[in-house]
Design a protein around this motif. Sequence first.
Motif, short mmCIF file in Angstrom:
data_model
loop_
_atom_site.label_atom_id
_atom_site.label_comp_id
_atom_site.label_asym_id
_atom_site.label_seq_id
_atom_site.Cartn_x
_atom_site.Cartn_y
_atom_site.Cartn_z
N GLN A 157 42.13 66.27 25.83
CA GLN A 157 40.86 66.82 25.36
C GLN A 157 39.65 66.01 25.84
O GLN A 157 38.62 66.57 26.19
CB GLN A 157 40.86 66.88 23.82
N SER A 158 39.81 64.69 25.87
CA SER A 158 38.71 63.84 26.31
C SER A 158 38.34 64.12 27.77
O SER A 158 37.16 64.28 28.11
CB SER A 158 39.09 62.36 26.15
N ASN A 159 39.36 64.18 28.64
CA ASN A 159 39.11 64.47 30.05
C ASN A 159 38.54 65.87 30.24
O ASN A 159 37.64 66.09 31.06
CB ASN A 159 40.40 64.33 30.85
N GLN A 160 39.07 66.81 29.47
CA GLN A 160 38.59 68.19 29.57
C GLN A 160 37.12 68.30 29.16
O GLN A 160 36.32 68.95 29.84
CB GLN A 160 39.44 69.10 28.68
N LYS A 161 36.75 67.64 28.10
CA LYS A 161 35.36 67.66 27.63
C LYS A 161 34.43 67.04 28.68
O LYS A 161 33.36 67.58 28.99
CB LYS A 161 35.24 66.91 26.31
N PHE A 162 34.84 65.91 29.23
CA PHE A 162 34.05 65.23 30.25
C PHE A 162 33.85 66.11 31.48
O PHE A 162 32.73 66.24 32.01
CB PHE A 162 34.72 63.92 30.65
N LEU A 163 34.93 66.73 31.96
CA LEU A 163 34.86 67.53 33.18
C LEU A 163 34.08 68.83 32.97
O LEU A 163 33.35 69.26 33.87
CB LEU A 163 36.27 67.84 33.68
N LYS A 164 34.20 69.44 31.81
CA LYS A 164 33.43 70.65 31.55
C LYS A 164 31.93 70.35 31.56
O LYS A 164 31.14 71.11 32.12
CB LYS A 164 33.83 71.25 30.20
N LYS A 165 31.56 69.24 30.95
CA LYS A 165 30.15 68.85 30.95
C LYS A 165 29.67 68.55 32.36
O LYS A 165 28.57 68.96 32.76
CB LYS A 165 29.95 67.62 30.05
N ARG A 166 30.50 67.86 33.12
CA ARG A 166 30.13 67.51 34.50
C ARG A 166 29.98 68.78 35.34
O ARG A 166 29.05 68.90 36.14
CB ARG A 166 31.22 66.61 35.10
N LYS A 167 30.87 69.72 35.16
CA LYS A 167 30.82 70.98 35.90
C LYS A 167 29.53 71.73 35.57
O LYS A 167 28.86 72.27 36.47
CB LYS A 167 32.04 71.83 35.55
N GLU A 168 29.17 71.78 34.31
CA GLU A 168 27.95 72.48 33.89
C GLU A 168 26.70 71.81 34.47
O GLU A 168 25.76 72.49 34.89
CB GLU A 168 27.87 72.52 32.36
N GLU A 169 26.71 70.48 34.50
CA GLU A 169 25.58 69.75 35.09
C GLU A 169 25.40 70.11 36.56
O GLU A 169 24.29 70.39 37.02
CB GLU A 169 25.80 68.23 34.95
N ILE A 170 26.51 70.09 37.29
CA ILE A 170 26.45 70.37 38.73
C ILE A 170 26.01 71.81 38.97
O ILE A 170 25.20 72.09 39.86
CB ILE A 170 27.81 70.09 39.40
N GLU A 171 26.52 72.74 38.17
CA GLU A 171 26.15 74.14 38.35
C GLU A 171 24.66 74.38 38.14
O GLU A 171 24.03 75.13 38.90
CB GLU A 171 26.98 75.02 37.41
N SER A 172 24.10 73.74 37.14
CA SER A 172 22.66 73.91 36.90
C SER A 172 21.85 73.34 38.06
O SER A 172 20.79 73.87 38.42
CB SER A 172 22.26 73.23 35.58
N GLN A 173 22.35 72.26 38.66
CA GLN A 173 21.66 71.67 39.82
C GLN A 173 21.78 72.56 41.05
O GLN A 173 20.82 72.74 41.80
CB GLN A 173 22.25 70.27 40.09
N LEU A 174 22.95 73.15 41.24
CA LEU A 174 23.15 74.06 42.37
C LEU A 174 22.27 75.30 42.24
O LEU A 174 21.67 75.76 43.22
CB LEU A 174 24.62 74.46 42.48
N ILE A 175 22.19 75.83 41.04
CA ILE A 175 21.39 77.04 40.80
C ILE A 175 19.92 76.80 41.13
O ILE A 175 19.22 77.69 41.62
CB ILE A 175 21.56 77.52 39.35
N SER A 176 19.45 75.58 40.90
CA SER A 176 18.04 75.28 41.16
C SER A 176 17.70 75.35 42.65
O SER A 176 16.53 75.37 43.02
CB SER A 176 17.68 73.90 40.60
N LEU A 177 18.73 75.38 43.52
CA LEU A 177 18.52 75.45 44.96
C LEU A 177 18.84 76.84 45.52
O LEU A 177 19.14 76.99 46.70
CB LEU A 177 19.39 74.41 45.66
N CYS A 178 18.77 77.86 44.66
CA CYS A 178 19.27 79.19 45.02
C CYS A 178 18.62 79.79 46.26
O CYS A 178 19.22 80.65 46.92
CB CYS A 178 19.13 80.14 43.83
#
Length: 282
Positions: free
Chosen positions: A238-259
């Motif tokens: 669960q700890s790794n899953q929580k960390f990776l989900k948050k990291r994925k969401e961070e990266i996605e928001s950054q990618l979207i800003s360069l649409c």
Amino acid sequence: MNELTALILQHFNNADSSPWFPCLGQKLAKEKWKTLEKQTGLNKDNYSTEACLINKKIADLYPLAHVLQNQIPVFPVPFELALNNEKNNIGSYNANELQALPIQECLDDAFEWLKFENSIIDTIRALVRNIHLLKLEDNEYDVSYSLPNIPFSIFVSIPSQRINNDSLRVAEAILHETMHLQLTLIEEEMPLVNQSNQKYFSPWKNEYRNARGIIHALYVFKTIREFIKKILMTDINQSNQKFLKKRKEEIESQLISLCDFDKSEALTKQGSLLTMALLRLT
């Protein structure tokens, strides 16, 4: 159009799902070794980071350890870079510290994460000849880098003690720098950006950068995002899953800003093709 160029363009079309470009790293490395030996005399047997820095064939620093079934040697930071690192409060581990601290364990665990995708491990084997360990005062902070004039070396910080998600962070850093090496080799085969003074806001650096800096960041973080997606499809705690989900969401928001970056006039036709695929989020 030569065979390697055609293969690169073929991979560009699939950059939305497999941006580490399975098997391409091996072919890029093969071509780079030919060029490097012709220009400098360096090959797989005598390659060293120091030799690239001072343009002489000399023995590198003595390895502190090896990773990935003893295939990749781990070194301290070469003297030529150590002084500059010290100005930024970045140190280097020595052999005694490596034995006394759980650094090797963390590094080995990082490679276990990277093994979740065999083609990523194969790419790292092909492109990373030396890993140099960086030491920071704050274990919660990460630093990594690679240099265009050192084609097969990466520099990665390792926490001095085991902390939550440390090996995942190190795995990301290793993948991050390997992808910088790969994109640099791709750029040697075909230009991705035009000569332009135009600057673009980087959500990762929180500053304006040129088109080359943006396309490198976009490529690296899209790869990390897709790799995280693969890990999240497996059974992890669960700890790794929580960390990776948050990291994925961070990266996605950054990618979207360069649409709209794929429409930049600073990109070549090939650069636009790659960028368009990298910006597709599924």
